[in-house]
Scaffold this active site. Structure first.
Site, mmCIF file in Angstrom:
data_model
loop_
_atom_site.group_PDB
_atom_site.id
_atom_site.type_symbol
_atom_site.label_atom_id
_atom_site.label_comp_id
_atom_site.label_asym_id
_atom_site.label_seq_id
_atom_site.Cartn_x
_atom_site.Cartn_y
_atom_site.Cartn_z
ATOM 1 N N GLY A 77 3.849 0.267 29.170
ATOM 2 C CA GLY A 77 2.687 1.052 28.713
ATOM 3 C C GLY A 77 1.443 0.206 28.526
ATOM 4 N N HIS A 78 1.360 -0.924 29.222
ATOM 5 C CA HIS A 78 0.253 -1.869 29.024
ATOM 6 C C HIS A 78 -1.074 -1.256 29.468
ATOM 7 C CE1 HIS A 78 -0.672 -6.482 29.240
ATOM 8 N NE2 HIS A 78 -1.301 -5.869 28.264
ATOM 9 N N ILE A 117 0.824 -1.226 0.000
ATOM 10 C CA ILE A 117 0.000 0.000 0.000
ATOM 11 C C ILE A 117 0.855 1.272 0.000
ATOM 12 C CG2 ILE A 117 -2.086 -1.005 1.031
ATOM 13 C CD1 ILE A 117 -1.108 0.320 3.729
ATOM 14 N N ASP A 125 5.811 -7.408 32.705
ATOM 15 C CA ASP A 125 4.695 -6.776 31.992
ATOM 16 C C ASP A 125 5.173 -6.057 30.735
ATOM 17 O OD1 ASP A 125 2.093 -6.116 31.521
ATOM 18 O OD2 ASP A 125 1.822 -4.897 33.332
ATOM 19 N N TYR A 156 1.936 1.276 18.225
ATOM 20 C CA TYR A 156 0.896 0.701 17.353
ATOM 21 C C TYR A 156 -0.368 1.557 17.390
ATOM 22 C CZ TYR A 156 -3.164 -2.176 16.148
ATOM 23 O OH TYR A 156 -4.366 -2.615 15.626
ATOM 24 N N LYS A 166 -2.246 3.868 14.480
ATOM 25 C CA LYS A 166 -3.625 3.671 14.033
ATOM 26 C C LYS A 166 -4.445 4.953 14.260
ATOM 27 C CE LYS A 166 -5.336 0.407 12.624
ATOM 28 N NZ LYS A 166 -5.435 -0.178 11.245
ATOM 29 N N ALA A 224 -4.909 -3.500 5.778
ATOM 30 C CA ALA A 224 -3.452 -3.730 5.780
ATOM 31 C C ALA A 224 -2.794 -2.858 6.835
ATOM 32 C CB ALA A 224 -2.875 -3.428 4.407
ATOM 33 N N ASN A 271 -9.924 -9.164 18.549
ATOM 34 C CA ASN A 271 -10.521 -10.279 17.816
ATOM 35 C C ASN A 271 -9.832 -11.587 18.194
ATOM 36 O OD1 ASN A 271 -11.682 -9.242 14.570
ATOM 37 N ND2 ASN A 271 -11.576 -8.013 16.401
ATOM 38 N N THR A 328 -8.865 0.235 15.487
ATOM 39 C CA THR A 328 -8.890 -0.470 16.768
ATOM 40 C C THR A 328 -9.424 0.423 17.886
ATOM 41 O OG1 THR A 328 -7.398 -1.348 18.456
ATOM 42 C CG2 THR A 328 -6.440 0.198 16.934
ATOM 43 N N ASP A 329 -9.937 -0.209 18.938
ATOM 44 C CA ASP A 329 -10.355 0.554 20.123
ATOM 45 C C ASP A 329 -9.141 1.085 20.896
ATOM 46 O OD1 ASP A 329 -9.418 -1.871 21.136
ATOM 47 O OD2 ASP A 329 -11.089 -2.184 22.519
ATOM 48 N N GLU A 330 -7.947 0.580 20.561
ATOM 49 C CA GLU A 330 -6.750 0.999 21.312
ATOM 50 C C GLU A 330 -6.419 2.480 21.092
ATOM 51 O OE1 GLU A 330 -3.489 -1.841 21.240
ATOM 52 O OE2 GLU A 330 -4.875 -3.421 20.669
ATOM 53 N N GLU A 353 0.603 -3.032 10.140
ATOM 54 C CA GLU A 353 1.373 -3.741 11.157
ATOM 55 C C GLU A 353 0.474 -3.740 12.389
ATOM 56 O OE1 GLU A 353 4.239 -5.304 11.005
ATOM 57 O OE2 GLU A 353 4.665 -4.780 8.929
HETATM 58 P P1 NAD Z 1 -2.606 -9.067 10.580
HETATM 59 O O1 NAD Z 1 -1.280 -8.595 11.097
HETATM 60 O O2 NAD Z 1 -3.032 -10.479 10.836
HETATM 61 O O3 NAD Z 1 -2.666 -8.861 8.998
HETATM 62 C C1 NAD Z 1 -2.200 -7.706 8.366
HETATM 63 C C2 NAD Z 1 -2.109 -7.985 6.875
HETATM 64 O O4 NAD Z 1 -1.697 -6.763 6.238
HETATM 65 C C3 NAD Z 1 -1.075 -9.058 6.512
HETATM 66 O O5 NAD Z 1 -1.614 -9.970 5.562
HETATM 67 C C4 NAD Z 1 0.064 -8.254 5.893
HETATM 68 O O6 NAD Z 1 0.800 -8.958 4.896
HETATM 69 C C5 NAD Z 1 -0.664 -7.054 5.302
HETATM 70 N N1 NAD Z 1 0.202 -5.883 5.171
HETATM 71 C C6 NAD Z 1 1.025 -5.358 6.124
HETATM 72 N N2 NAD Z 1 1.697 -4.306 5.622
HETATM 73 C C7 NAD Z 1 1.269 -4.147 4.340
HETATM 74 C C8 NAD Z 1 1.572 -3.225 3.298
HETATM 75 N N3 NAD Z 1 2.478 -2.258 3.486
HETATM 76 N N4 NAD Z 1 0.926 -3.339 2.114
HETATM 77 C C9 NAD Z 1 0.011 -4.325 1.912
HETATM 78 N N5 NAD Z 1 -0.295 -5.238 2.854
HETATM 79 C C10 NAD Z 1 0.319 -5.155 4.041
HETATM 80 O O7 NAD Z 1 -3.669 -8.045 11.147
HETATM 81 P P2 NAD Z 1 -5.157 -8.304 11.701
HETATM 82 O O8 NAD Z 1 -5.080 -8.734 13.099
HETATM 83 O O9 NAD Z 1 -5.896 -9.134 10.711
HETATM 84 O O10 NAD Z 1 -5.729 -6.823 11.674
HETATM 85 C C11 NAD Z 1 -6.247 -6.272 10.468
HETATM 86 C C12 NAD Z 1 -6.626 -4.826 10.711
HETATM 87 O O11 NAD Z 1 -7.585 -4.752 11.755
HETATM 88 C C13 NAD Z 1 -5.455 -3.946 11.141
HETATM 89 O O12 NAD Z 1 -5.590 -2.701 10.508
HETATM 90 C C14 NAD Z 1 -5.630 -3.814 12.649
HETATM 91 O O13 NAD Z 1 -5.105 -2.588 13.101
HETATM 92 C C15 NAD Z 1 -7.136 -3.861 12.773
HETATM 93 N N6 NAD Z 1 -7.650 -4.400 14.051
HETATM 94 C C16 NAD Z 1 -7.175 -5.576 14.555
HETATM 95 C C17 NAD Z 1 -7.715 -6.090 15.740
HETATM 96 C C18 NAD Z 1 -7.251 -7.428 16.291
HETATM 97 O O14 NAD Z 1 -7.686 -7.826 17.379
HETATM 98 N N7 NAD Z 1 -6.413 -8.177 15.599
HETATM 99 C C19 NAD Z 1 -8.701 -5.393 16.414
HETATM 100 C C20 NAD Z 1 -9.168 -4.181 15.874
HETATM 101 C C21 NAD Z 1 -8.636 -3.716 14.695
#
Ligand code: NAD
Length: 345
Positions: free
Chosen positions: A287-288, A58, A284, A155, A159, A80, A185, A130-132, A82
């Site tokens: 910043g938890h 992206i 721990d 992180y 976000k 997408a 999730n 995220t809610d974070e 981190e």
């Molecule tokens: P994940 O780390 O499992 O997956 C992230 C995906 O994004 C991977 O497939 C990775 O290859 C891809 N990616 C990373 N950098 C990229 C780039 N520069 N270009 C294209 N693709 C790229 O993440 P997840 O847990 O599935 O979370 C997905 C989204 O949901 C994130 O934006 C996260 O912030 C948000 N989110 C996650 C949670 C949770 O509990 N996991 C909760 C709320 C929101």
């Protein structure tokens, strides 16, 4: 609709892709295939004519412009990112680069494409957040859509920054944007560095089950398939310019959650001693955040969505899935950082 999903090879993204295809949408999955990705999550849908995979980053503006022009999507679901807090403590730079600059690059490509199409009001750019971003709660209270942002980790700060960019592209350029902020999730295909798979896989390997601090941190938990359903609900019914909180109405202290998982393992894969004896308290996370909890009234009242799976049932499904699918997680054991303690100050 034709949906451009970013991060569709990740944990939540792959659930969204499977769900969207099952609902009859076409999907273009844009993913850079980082350490956290797993294309096998999509093995059952990969050959469908309504599914296309684009291996692209992206942050690559030329690639994003080409993908928009070539596929002409009706909407973007941007996942997408981190996503692991511990890694953001060790290497914050890639979080800023991917989550902030990447979202900016994607917004610019989406905006140029949308304007070329005559700025249709029906277009949507949905940012999955995220809610974070709201920081940490005390013993009482819930995050609402108007809770001030107060991120505490690199992180969550990245976000929060990307949420602000999305909002600004809506206000300034008129791009029809949506933001959703969701709690933790869990479910099938959860990458083995996150809490619940760490607990299951440590227990099965007869290794210490690490619990940060005293395990007193409280999280709200949502089954991933329910999140996928919520995201498609927000995308198709949500009002452009609005944000929606998504949660499972299922708060649990980490230590209680870990005990629940151990009890399920005792039942489903019994051993002489309880898996709970492997629980080990470790240093721990800096910043938890103490507690996250979500007020889900907006999405419930305005869009008619609510979670369908209780935490008890979702954990049972999740533990069962890991027991039934060892090939999936065994193939990920040599990925960078798996099984190591990350994120110390
Ligand atoms: P994940 O780390 O499992 O997956 C992230 C995906 O994004 C991977 O497939 C990775 O290859 C891809 N990616 C990373 N950098 C990229 C780039 N520069 N270009 C294209 N693709 C790229 O993440 P997840 O847990 O599935 O979370 C997905 C989204 O949901 C994130 O934006 C996260 O912030 C948000 N989110 C996650 C949670 C949770 O509990 N996991 C909760 C709320 C929101």
């Amino acid at each position: 609709m034709k949906l451009l999903v970013t991060g569709g090879a990740g944990f939540i993204g792959s659930a969204v892709v499977r769900h969207a295809l099952a609902q009859g949408h076409a999907v273009v999955n844009v993913d850079a295939l980082t350490y956290a990705s797993c294309l096998s999550n999509l093995a059952k849908v990969a050959t469908l004519p309504s599914y296309v995979f684009e291996h692209a980053d992206i942050r690559d503006d030329a690639a994003m412009a080409r993908i928009f022009a070539e596929h002409a999507p009706d909407a973007v679901l941007h996942l997408a990112a981190e996503s692991h807090v511990d890694r953001s403590i060790d290497s914050p730079g890639v979080f800023i680069d991917t989550n902030v600059r990447g979202t900016y690059t994607l917004l610019q490509a989406a905006r140029a494409y949308w304007q070329d199409q005559g700025s249709p009001e029906t277009f949507r750019f949905h940012h999955v957040s995220t809610d974070e971003v709201f920081g940490s709660l005390g013993a009482e209270g819930l995050f609402t859509e108007t809770t001030p942002y107060a991120p505490n980790s690199p992180y969550s700060a990245s976000k929060a920054a990307s949420d602000h960019l999305v909002r600004a592209w809506g206000e300034t350029f008129g791009l029809p944007v949506l933001i959703s902020n969701c709690s933790n999730n869990y479910g099938p295909y959860h990458f083995p560095e996150k809490l619940i798979p760490v607990v299951i896989l440590s227990a099965l390997a007869d290794k210490p089950i690490p619990v940060y601090g005293a395990g007193a941190n409280v999280r709200d938990w949502l089954y991933v398939e329910d999140h996928a359903e919520a995201l498609l609900t927000v995308l198709t019914k949500g009002v452009a310019g609005r944000s929606y909180n998504i949660g499972g109405n299922a708060e649990a202290r980490n230590i209680d959650l870990v005990h629940q998982v151990c009890t399920l393992l005792d039942e489903l894969r019994p051993k002489e001693r309880s898996y709970a004896e492997l629980i080990t308290f470790v240093e721990d996370r800096p910043g938890h955040d103490a507690r996250y909890a979500i007020d889900t009234r907006r999405i419930q009242k305005e869009l008619g969505w609510q979670p369908s799976v209780t935490l008890e049932e979702g954990l049972r499904r999740t533990v069962t899935w890991y027991l039934d699918n060892p090939a999936w997680w065994q193939a990920l054991q040599n990925r960078d950082g798996i099984g190591k303690r990350l994120g110390r100050r």
